[in-house]
Scaffold this motif. Structure first.
Motif, PDB file in Angstrom:
ATOM      1  N   UNK A  70       0.801  -1.223   0.000  1.00 48.40           N
ATOM      2  CA  UNK A  70       0.000   0.000   0.000  1.00 48.40           C
ATOM      3  C   UNK A  70       0.831   1.268   0.000  1.00 48.40           C
ATOM      4  N   UNK A  71       2.075   1.170   0.432  1.00 48.16           N
ATOM      5  CA  UNK A  71       2.943   2.343   0.426  1.00 48.16           C
ATOM      6  C   UNK A  71       3.425   2.709  -0.969  1.00 48.16           C
ATOM      7  N   UNK A  72       3.532   1.701  -1.859  1.00 47.64           N
ATOM      8  CA  UNK A  72       4.119   1.974  -3.166  1.00 47.64           C
ATOM      9  C   UNK A  72       3.204   1.647  -4.343  1.00 47.64           C
ATOM     10  N   UNK A  73       2.094   0.983  -4.091  1.00 49.02           N
ATOM     11  CA  UNK A  73       1.232   0.518  -5.183  1.00 49.02           C
ATOM     12  C   UNK A  73      -0.211   0.958  -4.928  1.00 49.02           C
ATOM     13  N   UNK A  74      -1.089   0.819  -5.925  1.00 47.39           N
ATOM     14  CA  UNK A  74      -2.492   1.198  -5.733  1.00 47.39           C
ATOM     15  C   UNK A  74      -3.216   0.270  -4.753  1.00 47.39           C
TER      16      UNK A  74
ATOM     17  N   UNK B 142      -7.307   0.051  10.438  1.00 43.82           N
ATOM     18  CA  UNK B 142      -6.300   0.809  11.191  1.00 43.82           C
ATOM     19  C   UNK B 142      -5.855   2.037  10.399  1.00 43.82           C
ATOM     20  N   UNK B 143      -5.650   1.872   9.098  1.00 38.97           N
ATOM     21  CA  UNK B 143      -5.225   3.018   8.287  1.00 38.97           C
ATOM     22  C   UNK B 143      -6.328   4.071   8.162  1.00 38.97           C
ATOM     23  N   UNK B 144      -7.588   3.640   8.060  1.00 41.57           N
ATOM     24  CA  UNK B 144      -8.696   4.604   8.007  1.00 41.57           C
ATOM     25  C   UNK B 144      -8.826   5.348   9.336  1.00 41.57           C
ATOM     26  N   UNK B 145      -8.638   4.633  10.436  1.00 44.96           N
ATOM     27  CA  UNK B 145      -8.680   5.279  11.742  1.00 44.96           C
ATOM     28  C   UNK B 145      -7.526   6.264  11.898  1.00 44.96           C
ATOM     29  N   UNK B 146      -6.352   5.895  11.393  1.00 42.02           N
ATOM     30  CA  UNK B 146      -5.176   6.762  11.476  1.00 42.02           C
ATOM     31  C   UNK B 146      -5.396   8.055  10.692  1.00 42.02           C
ATOM     32  N   UNK B 147      -5.967   7.940   9.497  1.00 39.67           N
ATOM     33  CA  UNK B 147      -6.261   9.141   8.704  1.00 39.67           C
ATOM     34  C   UNK B 147      -7.294  10.000   9.416  1.00 39.67           C
ATOM     35  N   UNK B 148      -8.271   9.368  10.042  1.00 39.92           N
ATOM     36  CA  UNK B 148      -9.307  10.095  10.774  1.00 39.92           C
ATOM     37  C   UNK B 148      -8.711  10.881  11.941  1.00 39.92           C
TER      38      UNK B 148
END
Length: 123
Positions: free
Chosen positions: A18-22, A58-64
């Protein structure tokens, strides 16, 4: 034990890809892990769902948290979701479904190459 190892491997690979690709690289990562590690279809499906779903949640929560819910509140207005937490759970379900289908596909592709044992007359 192999379920937990597959789950951790899918989660790690999903995060790194996810860091480097879609976003769809999570599907390919889950398929590769399920192809390389033996198991039944349900086991692969569940590990793909949980591995990708947990990372996406976890990533959605982090962005939130990082945006102080500004972006999440704007997205909630676009979709028929009442709460920001439901939006995060919905994100996890969508990502988990994608990962589960990828892992199921990888495991099914692996089973194509395994020769089935012939059924004996006596068994």
């Amino acid at each position: 034990m192999i379920f937990i190892f597959r789950l951790i491997l899918i989660s790690t690979l999903t995060y790194l890809l996810g860091l480097i690709a879609p976003w769809w690289s999570a599907i390919i990562g889950a398929a590769i892990v399920a192809f390389l590690m033996p198991g039944n279809n349900f086991n692969a499906f569940l590990s793909g769902f949980m591995g990708v779903g947990l990372i996406w949640m976890v990533l959605a929560w982090k962005v939130n948290v990082e945006t102080n819910s500004i972006m999440s509140q704007k997205i909630v207005q676009l979709f028929p979701v009442d709460d920001i937490n439901m939006l995060i759970i919905l994100t996890a379900i969508i990502g988990g479904t994608a990962g589960a289908l990828g892992a199921f596909t990888g495991n099914s592709f692996r089973q194509i190459f395994i020769k089935k044992k012939e059924k004996s007359f006596y068994s």
